[in-house]
Design a protein around this motif. Sequence first.
Motif, PDB file in Angstrom:
ATOM      1  N   THR A 308       0.827  -1.206   0.000  1.00 13.12           N
ATOM      2  CA  THR A 308       0.000   0.000   0.000  1.00 13.12           C
ATOM      3  C   THR A 308       0.864   1.260   0.000  1.00 13.12           C
ATOM      4  O   THR A 308       0.524   2.259  -0.651  1.00 13.12           O
ATOM      5  CB  THR A 308      -0.939   0.017   1.212  1.00 13.12           C
ATOM      6  N   GLN A 309       1.990   1.218   0.708  1.00 12.27           N
ATOM      7  CA  GLN A 309       2.880   2.387   0.770  1.00 12.27           C
ATOM      8  C   GLN A 309       3.493   2.680  -0.602  1.00 12.27           C
ATOM      9  O   GLN A 309       3.522   3.830  -1.057  1.00 12.27           O
ATOM     10  CB  GLN A 309       3.980   2.167   1.803  1.00 12.27           C
ATOM     11  N   VAL A 310       3.980   1.648  -1.261  1.00 13.55           N
ATOM     12  CA  VAL A 310       4.579   1.825  -2.593  1.00 13.55           C
ATOM     13  C   VAL A 310       3.539   2.344  -3.579  1.00 13.55           C
ATOM     14  O   VAL A 310       3.804   3.268  -4.365  1.00 13.55           O
ATOM     15  CB  VAL A 310       5.178   0.488  -3.087  1.00 13.55           C
ATOM     16  N   THR A 311       2.337   1.763  -3.533  1.00 13.79           N
ATOM     17  CA  THR A 311       1.284   2.173  -4.462  1.00 13.79           C
ATOM     18  C   THR A 311       0.848   3.611  -4.194  1.00 13.79           C
ATOM     19  O   THR A 311       0.563   4.372  -5.127  1.00 13.79           O
ATOM     20  CB  THR A 311       0.081   1.214  -4.355  1.00 13.79           C
ATOM     21  N   GLU A 312       0.798   3.995  -2.902  1.00 12.31           N
ATOM     22  CA  GLU A 312       0.464   5.381  -2.557  1.00 12.31           C
ATOM     23  C   GLU A 312       1.459   6.340  -3.207  1.00 12.31           C
ATOM     24  O   GLU A 312       1.060   7.347  -3.820  1.00 12.31           O
ATOM     25  CB  GLU A 312       0.494   5.557  -1.039  1.00 12.31           C
ATOM     26  N   GLN A 313       2.744   6.045  -3.086  1.00 12.16           N
ATOM     27  CA  GLN A 313       3.774   6.920  -3.649  1.00 12.16           C
ATOM     28  C   GLN A 313       3.647   7.020  -5.165  1.00 12.16           C
ATOM     29  O   GLN A 313       3.779   8.105  -5.754  1.00 12.16           O
ATOM     30  CB  GLN A 313       5.158   6.405  -3.258  1.00 12.16           C
ATOM     31  N   GLN A 314       3.376   5.896  -5.819  1.00 12.05           N
ATOM     32  CA  GLN A 314       3.234   5.896  -7.279  1.00 12.05           C
ATOM     33  C   GLN A 314       2.041   6.744  -7.724  1.00 12.05           C
ATOM     34  O   GLN A 314       2.135   7.502  -8.699  1.00 12.05           O
ATOM     35  CB  GLN A 314       3.074   4.455  -7.787  1.00 12.05           C
ATOM     36  N   LEU A 316       0.538   9.236  -6.049  1.00 18.47           N
ATOM     37  CA  LEU A 316       0.740  10.661  -5.758  1.00 18.47           C
ATOM     38  C   LEU A 316       1.781  11.290  -6.683  1.00 18.47           C
ATOM     39  O   LEU A 316       1.715  12.486  -6.963  1.00 18.47           O
ATOM     40  CB  LEU A 316       1.133  10.845  -4.292  1.00 18.47           C
ATOM     41  N   MET A 317       2.737  10.496  -7.153  1.00 16.97           N
ATOM     42  CA  MET A 317       3.673  11.010  -8.151  1.00 16.97           C
ATOM     43  C   MET A 317       2.967  11.206  -9.496  1.00 16.97           C
ATOM     44  O   MET A 317       3.262  12.147 -10.244  1.00 16.97           O
ATOM     45  CB  MET A 317       4.852  10.050  -8.319  1.00 16.97           C
ATOM     46  N   LEU A 318       2.050  10.309  -9.790  1.00 15.31           N
ATOM     47  CA  LEU A 318       1.310  10.383 -11.048  1.00 15.31           C
ATOM     48  C   LEU A 318       0.371  11.597 -11.064  1.00 15.31           C
ATOM     49  O   LEU A 318       0.218  12.278 -12.079  1.00 15.31           O
ATOM     50  CB  LEU A 318       0.512   9.088 -11.237  1.00 15.31           C
ATOM     51  N   GLN A 319      -0.284  11.839  -9.910  1.00 11.26           N
ATOM     52  CA  GLN A 319      -1.245  12.945  -9.803  1.00 11.26           C
ATOM     53  C   GLN A 319      -1.161  13.507  -8.384  1.00 11.26           C
ATOM     54  O   GLN A 319      -1.828  13.021  -7.479  1.00 11.26           O
ATOM     55  CB  GLN A 319      -2.665  12.434 -10.083  1.00 11.26           C
ATOM     56  N   PRO A 320      -0.335  14.544  -8.158  1.00 14.50           N
ATOM     57  CA  PRO A 320      -0.203  15.111  -6.811  1.00 14.50           C
ATOM     58  C   PRO A 320      -1.542  15.644  -6.303  1.00 14.50           C
ATOM     59  O   PRO A 320      -2.391  16.096  -7.077  1.00 14.50           O
ATOM     60  CB  PRO A 320       0.815  16.247  -6.998  1.00 14.50           C
ATOM     61  N   ALA A 321      -1.708  15.591  -4.977  1.00 17.30           N
ATOM     62  CA  ALA A 321      -2.949  16.056  -4.366  1.00 17.30           C
ATOM     63  C   ALA A 321      -3.018  17.580  -4.432  1.00 17.30           C
ATOM     64  O   ALA A 321      -2.049  18.254  -4.097  1.00 17.30           O
ATOM     65  CB  ALA A 321      -3.029  15.587  -2.917  1.00 17.30           C
ATOM     66  N   PRO A 322      -4.145  18.137  -4.882  1.00 14.98           N
ATOM     67  CA  PRO A 322      -4.293  19.603  -4.891  1.00 14.98           C
ATOM     68  C   PRO A 322      -4.343  20.158  -3.474  1.00 14.98           C
ATOM     69  O   PRO A 322      -4.612  19.428  -2.517  1.00 14.98           O
ATOM     70  CB  PRO A 322      -5.617  19.815  -5.627  1.00 14.98           C
ATOM     71  N   ALA A 323      -4.120  21.435  -3.354  1.00 19.66           N
ATOM     72  CA  ALA A 323      -4.021  22.060  -2.032  1.00 19.66           C
ATOM     73  C   ALA A 323      -5.334  21.966  -1.253  1.00 19.66           C
ATOM     74  O   ALA A 323      -5.343  21.634  -0.067  1.00 19.66           O
ATOM     75  CB  ALA A 323      -3.601  23.523  -2.186  1.00 19.66           C
ATOM     76  N   ALA A 324      -6.438  22.266  -1.892  1.00 13.61           N
ATOM     77  CA  ALA A 324      -7.735  22.269  -1.193  1.00 13.61           C
ATOM     78  C   ALA A 324      -8.592  21.132  -1.734  1.00 13.61           C
ATOM     79  O   ALA A 324      -9.527  21.341  -2.513  1.00 13.61           O
ATOM     80  CB  ALA A 324      -8.430  23.603  -1.379  1.00 13.61           C
ATOM     81  N   PRO A 343      -9.984  14.687 -11.407  1.00 17.11           N
ATOM     82  CA  PRO A 343      -8.545  14.701 -11.110  1.00 17.11           C
ATOM     83  C   PRO A 343      -8.210  14.336  -9.663  1.00 17.11           C
ATOM     84  O   PRO A 343      -7.119  13.849  -9.381  1.00 17.11           O
ATOM     85  CB  PRO A 343      -8.144  16.156 -11.406  1.00 17.11           C
ATOM     86  N   GLN A 344      -9.172  14.540  -8.732  1.00 12.20           N
ATOM     87  CA  GLN A 344      -8.880  14.247  -7.325  1.00 12.20           C
ATOM     88  C   GLN A 344      -8.908  12.749  -7.012  1.00 12.20           C
ATOM     89  O   GLN A 344      -8.466  12.342  -5.943  1.00 12.20           O
ATOM     90  CB  GLN A 344      -9.907  14.935  -6.402  1.00 12.20           C
ATOM     91  N   VAL A 345      -9.460  11.924  -7.916  1.00  5.87           N
ATOM     92  CA  VAL A 345      -9.662  10.508  -7.592  1.00  5.87           C
ATOM     93  C   VAL A 345      -8.329   9.788  -7.371  1.00  5.87           C
ATOM     94  O   VAL A 345      -8.163   9.062  -6.372  1.00  5.87           O
ATOM     95  CB  VAL A 345     -10.486   9.810  -8.697  1.00  5.87           C
ATOM     96  N   ILE A 346      -7.383   9.948  -8.273  1.00  2.23           N
ATOM     97  CA  ILE A 346      -6.100   9.249  -8.153  1.00  2.23           C
ATOM     98  C   ILE A 346      -5.377   9.634  -6.856  1.00  2.23           C
ATOM     99  O   ILE A 346      -4.966   8.758  -6.084  1.00  2.23           O
ATOM    100  CB  ILE A 346      -5.217   9.525  -9.385  1.00  2.23           C
ATOM    101  N   PRO A 347      -5.188  10.947  -6.560  1.00  2.26           N
ATOM    102  CA  PRO A 347      -4.528  11.274  -5.296  1.00  2.26           C
ATOM    103  C   PRO A 347      -5.335  10.852  -4.071  1.00  2.26           C
ATOM    104  O   PRO A 347      -4.757  10.455  -3.054  1.00  2.26           O
ATOM    105  CB  PRO A 347      -4.369  12.801  -5.351  1.00  2.26           C
ATOM    106  N   ALA A 348      -6.668  10.915  -4.145  1.00  2.00           N
ATOM    107  CA  ALA A 348      -7.497  10.479  -3.007  1.00  2.00           C
ATOM    108  C   ALA A 348      -7.305   8.988  -2.752  1.00  2.00           C
ATOM    109  O   ALA A 348      -7.214   8.552  -1.598  1.00  2.00           O
ATOM    110  CB  ALA A 348      -8.966  10.793  -3.272  1.00  2.00           C
ATOM    111  N   LEU A 349      -7.214   8.204  -3.826  1.00  2.00           N
ATOM    112  CA  LEU A 349      -6.975   6.767  -3.665  1.00  2.00           C
ATOM    113  C   LEU A 349      -5.602   6.526  -3.046  1.00  2.00           C
ATOM    114  O   LEU A 349      -5.454   5.679  -2.154  1.00  2.00           O
ATOM    115  CB  LEU A 349      -7.084   6.058  -5.017  1.00  2.00           C
ATOM    116  N   THR A 387     -13.012   1.443  -5.674  1.00  2.00           N
ATOM    117  CA  THR A 387     -12.434   2.476  -6.535  1.00  2.00           C
ATOM    118  C   THR A 387     -11.500   1.861  -7.568  1.00  2.00           C
ATOM    119  O   THR A 387     -11.537   2.211  -8.754  1.00  2.00           O
ATOM    120  CB  THR A 387     -11.668   3.502  -5.679  1.00  2.00           C
ATOM    121  N   ILE A 388     -10.657   0.938  -7.118  1.00  2.00           N
ATOM    122  CA  ILE A 388      -9.741   0.263  -8.053  1.00  2.00           C
ATOM    123  C   ILE A 388     -10.536  -0.481  -9.130  1.00  2.00           C
ATOM    124  O   ILE A 388     -10.194  -0.441 -10.316  1.00  2.00           O
ATOM    125  CB  ILE A 388      -8.804  -0.692  -7.294  1.00  2.00           C
ATOM    126  N   LYS A 389     -11.621  -1.149  -8.709  1.00  2.00           N
ATOM    127  CA  LYS A 389     -12.448  -1.887  -9.671  1.00  2.00           C
ATOM    128  C   LYS A 389     -13.045  -0.939 -10.720  1.00  2.00           C
ATOM    129  O   LYS A 389     -13.044  -1.235 -11.923  1.00  2.00           O
ATOM    130  CB  LYS A 389     -13.576  -2.621  -8.944  1.00  2.00           C
TER     131      LYS A 389
END
Length: 536
Positions: A308-314, A316-324, A343-349, A387-389
Amino acid sequence: MAENSLPASTSSSHSGRPNLNRGNGPASRLIFVLLLIAGLMYAGINLFNDVEETGAPVTSYTPFVLLGVALIIALGFEFVNGFHDTANAVATVIYTHSLSPGVAVMWSGFCNFLGVLLSSGVVAFGIISLLPVELILQAGSGHGFAMVYALLFSAIIWNLGTWYFGLPASSSHTLIGSIIGVGVANALLHGRSGTSGVDWDQAIKVGYALLLSPIVGFVCAALLLLAMKAFIRNRQLYEAPKGNQPPPVWIRGLLILTCTGVSFAHGSNDGQKGMGLIMLILVGTMPIAYALNRSLPPEQIPRVAALTQVTEQQLLMLQPAPAAMPAPREVLTEFVRTNQNRPQVIPALGMMLGDIGDQIRRYGAVENIPAQAVTNTRNDMYLASETIKHLQNAKVTLPEETARNLAAVKKELDAATRFIPMWVKVVVAIALGLGTMVGWRRIVVTVGERIGKTHLTYAQGASAELVAMATIGAADVFGLPVSTTHVLSSGVAGSMAANRSGLQLSTIRNLAMAWVLTLPVSVLLSGLLYALFIHL
C-alpha cells in the motif's frame, strides 16, 4: 388455487403421471425439524464464539436480537428460494419416473446443500456490489437495516406470490429488482436522480445474464434434442413413459445425473445471494467480529503495508494532491457512486491506501485492531477496492507497474473484507436444502405438465437438464447470477418445440408475464418498503 386442486387432465389416474399427493412420513418430518433446530443452534453457537474470541465485552444484547431477527429473515429467503426454484430441478426426474417424488426432493436438497458449501463466494459479492455504496458503508445504521429488510421482504413476498399460483418466476430476478428498487429509492430520498442510486455497469452485466438465460435454455435444449435424435437412434428415449415404469438403467442414470448437476449448480449459484446479504447483516450488527477477516495470517500484514505504501507513492507522483481537496473518503464515495473520474480521484486513492497501510502497520494484525476502529478500517478497505475496480472497468491509463500494484492491492483488500465464514455457508445450505423439501409440488406440476401439450419424454428431460446444468455452472464460474427457473422452464419449452409436441400457450403467456412483471414489481415493492422502514 389449492396445491392439490389440479385440472382433470392432470389427475393421478392420467397415464404416466406420477403420484404427487403422497405426504411426507413421520420420519421425514422428524428429520426436517431436527435439521432446522440443529442449523439454528449451530448458527447461534458460532455467532457467540466469534464475538467471544474478539475479547470485546458484551454490554448489550440488543445487537444480538437485531442480528437474530435479520438472520432468520435472510434464511427465510433462502428457504423460500429452495422450494420455489429447486422444484425445477426435480420435475424432469419425477415426470420420467427416474426417481420417486420423495427421493428426488431429498436428493436434490442434499445436492443443494453441497453446492452451497463448495461455492466460491464470487456471486455473493457481485450481488452486494449492486447496492448503493453509501448504504454498504453504513450497514449498521438505520438506513442499512432498512435496506436489508426491504430487500428480503420484497423478494420473499414476490416469491411466495408466484409460488402460490404455480409460476416458475426467478428468485435471482426478484432479488436484482429489489436491489435496484432500494438504490433508486435511496437516491430519490436524498434529492438525487433515481438513476444515480445503482451501479448500472454491474446491473447491466447482471441484466444480460438474466435476459439471455431463458434464450440460451430454449435454443440450446432444442438443438440438443435434435442432435440426440440425429445421433442416438433409440426410440424409447423419445417416447413418453408407459405407466409408472422407470426408464432403462442408462437413461435413468443420465436423468439422475442431470438432476444432481442442476441441484448442485443451483445451490452453488443461488445460495450465494443469501450469503452476501447475511454478511452485510453481520458487518452491520457485529463489526468487531465480521467487518474484517480475522483469520488472515499476521505474517501477511507487513507485505500488505509495504504494498500500500509503494502504491500510494506511485499514485501521488502520477497525480499530486491539490491544495484544497475534500477528504479522500468523500472523493472516492462520489466516484464509486457516479462513476465520474475527476482529477482528485487518483490522489485520493493514494492517500486512502496510505491511511490503510498506516493502520495495519500500527496494529500488526487484523485481530489487534480496536473495536472502535474496525468499522472505519473496513470501510476504507472496501471503498479503496471498489475504486480500483471502477478504475479498471473504465480502462483508465496507468503505468504498467502501478496498474499491477493496484491489482495486487485489490486482491489483498478483498481477502480482508470479502469473506464468508464456514458457519454462514452451513446455515444457508441447511435453509436451502430444507426449503427444497417443502412446497415443491406447485412448480413441479407446471414444469412437468403445463408447458408442453404432451408428456415429457426422457430425451426432453435430459436435454433441458443438461443445458440448465451447463449454463448455471458456467455462470457460477464467471460470478454471474442466473435463473435456474428461467433456464430450466425455457429448456423444457425448447425441447417441446423441437419435438413438435406443441406448447400450452396459456402457460407460456403466464410464464412470460411473470418474467416481465418480476423486475418492475420487485423494484416498486422494495423501494416502497425501504421508504417505509427508514421512517419507522
